[in-house]
Design a protein around this motif. Structure first.
Motif, PDB file in Angstrom:
ATOM      1  N   LEU A   1       0.788  -1.265   0.071  1.00  0.00           N
ATOM      2  CA  LEU A   1      -0.160  -0.167  -0.036  1.00  0.00           C
ATOM      3  C   LEU A   1       0.840   1.560  -0.170  1.00  0.00           C
ATOM      4  N   GLY A   2       1.023   2.219  -1.165  1.00  0.00           N
ATOM      5  CA  GLY A   2       2.163   3.092  -1.122  1.00  0.00           C
ATOM      6  C   GLY A   2       0.978   4.273  -0.998  1.00  0.00           C
ATOM      7  N   VAL A   3       1.645   5.961  -0.916  1.00  0.00           N
ATOM      8  CA  VAL A   3       0.149   7.043  -0.917  1.00  0.00           C
ATOM      9  C   VAL A   3      -0.443   7.106  -2.369  1.00  0.00           C
ATOM     10  N   LEU A   4      -0.376   6.309  -3.653  1.00  0.00           N
ATOM     11  CA  LEU A   4      -0.691   6.835  -4.762  1.00  0.00           C
ATOM     12  C   LEU A   4      -2.472   5.648  -4.289  1.00  0.00           C
ATOM     13  N   ASP A   5      -1.870   5.050  -3.382  1.00  0.00           N
ATOM     14  CA  ASP A   5      -3.325   4.310  -3.425  1.00  0.00           C
ATOM     15  C   ASP A   5      -4.261   5.136  -2.391  1.00  0.00           C
ATOM     16  N   LEU A   6      -3.753   5.713  -1.412  1.00  0.00           N
ATOM     17  CA  LEU A   6      -4.621   6.710  -0.580  1.00  0.00           C
ATOM     18  C   LEU A   6      -4.994   8.099  -1.587  1.00  0.00           C
ATOM     19  N   TYR A   7      -4.197   8.662  -1.878  1.00  0.00           N
ATOM     20  CA  TYR A   7      -4.720   9.294  -2.779  1.00  0.00           C
ATOM     21  C   TYR A   7      -6.053   9.310  -3.552  1.00  0.00           C
ATOM     22  N   VAL A   8      -6.310   7.741  -4.649  1.00  0.00           N
ATOM     23  CA  VAL A   8      -7.411   7.330  -5.487  1.00  0.00           C
ATOM     24  C   VAL A   8      -7.995   7.071  -4.564  1.00  0.00           C
ATOM     25  N   ALA A   9      -7.901   6.898  -3.240  1.00  0.00           N
ATOM     26  CA  ALA A   9      -8.687   6.055  -2.426  1.00  0.00           C
ATOM     27  C   ALA A   9      -9.539   7.250  -1.753  1.00  0.00           C
ATOM     28  N   VAL A  10      -8.989   8.616  -1.245  1.00  0.00           N
ATOM     29  CA  VAL A  10      -9.931   9.659  -1.055  1.00  0.00           C
ATOM     30  C   VAL A  10     -10.850  10.294  -2.286  1.00  0.00           C
ATOM     31  N   VAL A  11      -9.796  10.238  -2.386  1.00  0.00           N
ATOM     32  CA  VAL A  11     -10.801  10.718  -4.546  1.00  0.00           C
ATOM     33  C   VAL A  11     -11.581  10.676  -5.226  1.00  0.00           C
ATOM     34  N   SER A  12     -11.236   9.296  -5.096  1.00  0.00           N
ATOM     35  CA  SER A  12     -12.701   8.513  -5.754  1.00  0.00           C
ATOM     36  C   SER A  12     -13.809   8.378  -4.951  1.00  0.00           C
ATOM     37  N   ARG A  13     -13.722   8.972  -3.824  1.00  0.00           N
ATOM     38  CA  ARG A  13     -14.672   9.293  -2.931  1.00  0.00           C
ATOM     39  C   ARG A  13     -15.658  10.493  -3.266  1.00  0.00           C
ATOM     40  N   PHE A  14     -14.874  11.431  -4.283  1.00  0.00           N
ATOM     41  CA  PHE A  14     -15.657  12.446  -4.181  1.00  0.00           C
ATOM     42  C   PHE A  14     -16.900  12.413  -5.942  1.00  0.00           C
ATOM     43  N   GLY A  15     -17.249  13.727  -6.409  1.00  0.00           N
ATOM     44  CA  GLY A  15     -18.160  13.398  -7.708  1.00  0.00           C
ATOM     45  C   GLY A  15     -17.745  12.777  -8.409  1.00  0.00           C
ATOM     46  N   PRO A  16     -18.012  12.096  -9.513  1.00  0.00           N
ATOM     47  CA  PRO A  16     -18.996  11.402  -9.883  1.00  0.00           C
ATOM     48  C   PRO A  16     -19.573  10.218  -8.662  1.00  0.00           C
ATOM     49  N   TRP A  17     -18.415   9.907  -8.106  1.00  0.00           N
ATOM     50  CA  TRP A  17     -18.543   8.810  -6.610  1.00  0.00           C
ATOM     51  C   TRP A  17     -18.393   7.542  -6.201  1.00  0.00           C
ATOM     52  N   ARG A  18     -17.874   6.914  -6.194  1.00  0.00           N
ATOM     53  CA  ARG A  18     -17.257   5.140  -5.839  1.00  0.00           C
ATOM     54  C   ARG A  18     -18.367   4.207  -6.657  1.00  0.00           C
ATOM     55  N   GLU A  19     -19.770   5.137  -6.478  1.00  0.00           N
ATOM     56  CA  GLU A  19     -20.431   3.580  -7.266  1.00  0.00           C
ATOM     57  C   GLU A  19     -19.436   3.775  -9.118  1.00  0.00           C
ATOM     58  N   ARG A  20     -19.421   5.664  -9.612  1.00  0.00           N
ATOM     59  CA  ARG A  20     -19.214   5.158 -10.737  1.00  0.00           C
ATOM     60  C   ARG A  20     -17.919   5.142 -10.835  1.00  0.00           C
ATOM     61  N   PHE A  21     -17.000   5.312  -9.988  1.00  0.00           N
ATOM     62  CA  PHE A  21     -15.667   5.174  -9.827  1.00  0.00           C
ATOM     63  C   PHE A  21     -15.345   3.295 -10.236  1.00  0.00           C
ATOM     64  N   TYR A  22     -16.061   2.368  -9.451  1.00  0.00           N
ATOM     65  CA  TYR A  22     -16.145   0.824  -9.222  1.00  0.00           C
ATOM     66  C   TYR A  22     -16.796   0.270 -10.818  1.00  0.00           C
ATOM     67  N   ALA A  23     -17.852   1.157 -11.377  1.00  0.00           N
ATOM     68  CA  ALA A  23     -18.257   0.971 -12.532  1.00  0.00           C
ATOM     69  C   ALA A  23     -16.717   1.261 -13.793  1.00  0.00           C
ATOM     70  N   GLU A  24     -15.850   3.018 -14.015  1.00  0.00           N
ATOM     71  CA  GLU A  24     -15.638   2.590 -14.805  1.00  0.00           C
ATOM     72  C   GLU A  24     -13.834   2.145 -14.313  1.00  0.00           C
TER      73      GLU A  24
END
Length: 205
Positions: free
Chosen positions: A157-180
């Motif tokens: 686990l690294g800071v890139l994982d942390l960064y994506v884990a946080v920014v992917s919670r913003f719009g269009p939100w996690r459901e869209r992130f999971y799909a894309e």
């Protein structure tokens, strides 16, 4: 260290990195997008009046979430939160850290006030929808070029994982992130489930 941050913001990625590094810090809340008092508070340390803003023990100020995360990882190489300078993955690490920062995270600056790009208030819904579509496209493009194993850049686990884990919670939100981004989604679910971060995620999101 002193961190100016806010719940549900990019500063949570910095909080996560400090948590994994076991570095004590003072958190000063600064929800600058909704509070003039917070903007004034943060503005004493960051002329842009944005979080995260990190004050180091030597008095130096760091801003920009990606820069702070790279600095923390490089300053504590034994923790393995980023590839070292001589690691073959270093270039890709920097590439994707700054891709998330410039191609995705920066777009959220538009949403609170679409006048920042010259759009009238009446166009806000259309602008925000367009921003979310662009973000979804960027997640899709990144996902097509990353093969997690099991984290985004390999076995740790690294800071890139942390960064994506946080920014992917913003719009269009996690459901869209999971799909894309189904490849990255697997790695980010590991970050969500990391026992060291459970209390932080629950409190800050």
């Amino acid at each position: 260290m002193i961190l100016y941050g806010a719940a549900a913001s990019g500063s949570v990625a910095v909080e996560a990195a400090l948590t994994l590094l076991d570095i004590p810090f003072e958190l000063i809340e600064g929800e600058t997008w909704s509070s003039e008092a917070a903007r004034a508070r943060v503005g004493t340390q960051n002329a842009m009046r944005q979080v995260p803003t990190l004050l180091l023990p030597n008095g130096e100020t760091l801003t920009e979430s990606a820069a702070i995360l790279v600095h923390l990882a490089d300053a504590h190489p034994a923790a393995g939160l980023a590839p070292r300078l001589d690691d073959p993955m270093r270039g890709q690490f920097l590439r994707w850290m700054f891709f998330v920062s410039s191609a995705i995270y920066s777009l959220h600056w538009i949403k609170p006030d679409v006048g920042r790009i010259g759009a009238p208030p009446s166009a806000r819904d259309d602008v925000v929808n367009a921003v979310h579509e662009r973000i979804a496209f960027c997640w899709q493009a990144m996902d097509a070029q990353i093969q997690p194993a099991p984290y985004l850049l390999g076995g740790r686990l690294g800071v890139l994982d942390l960064y994506v884990a946080v920014v992917s919670r913003f719009g269009p939100w996690r459901e869209r992130f999971y799909a894309e981004a189904p490849n990255m989604a697997r790695a980010i679910r590991l970050v969500d489930d990391d026992r060291r971060l459970q209390e932080l995620w629950a409190r800050r999101f």
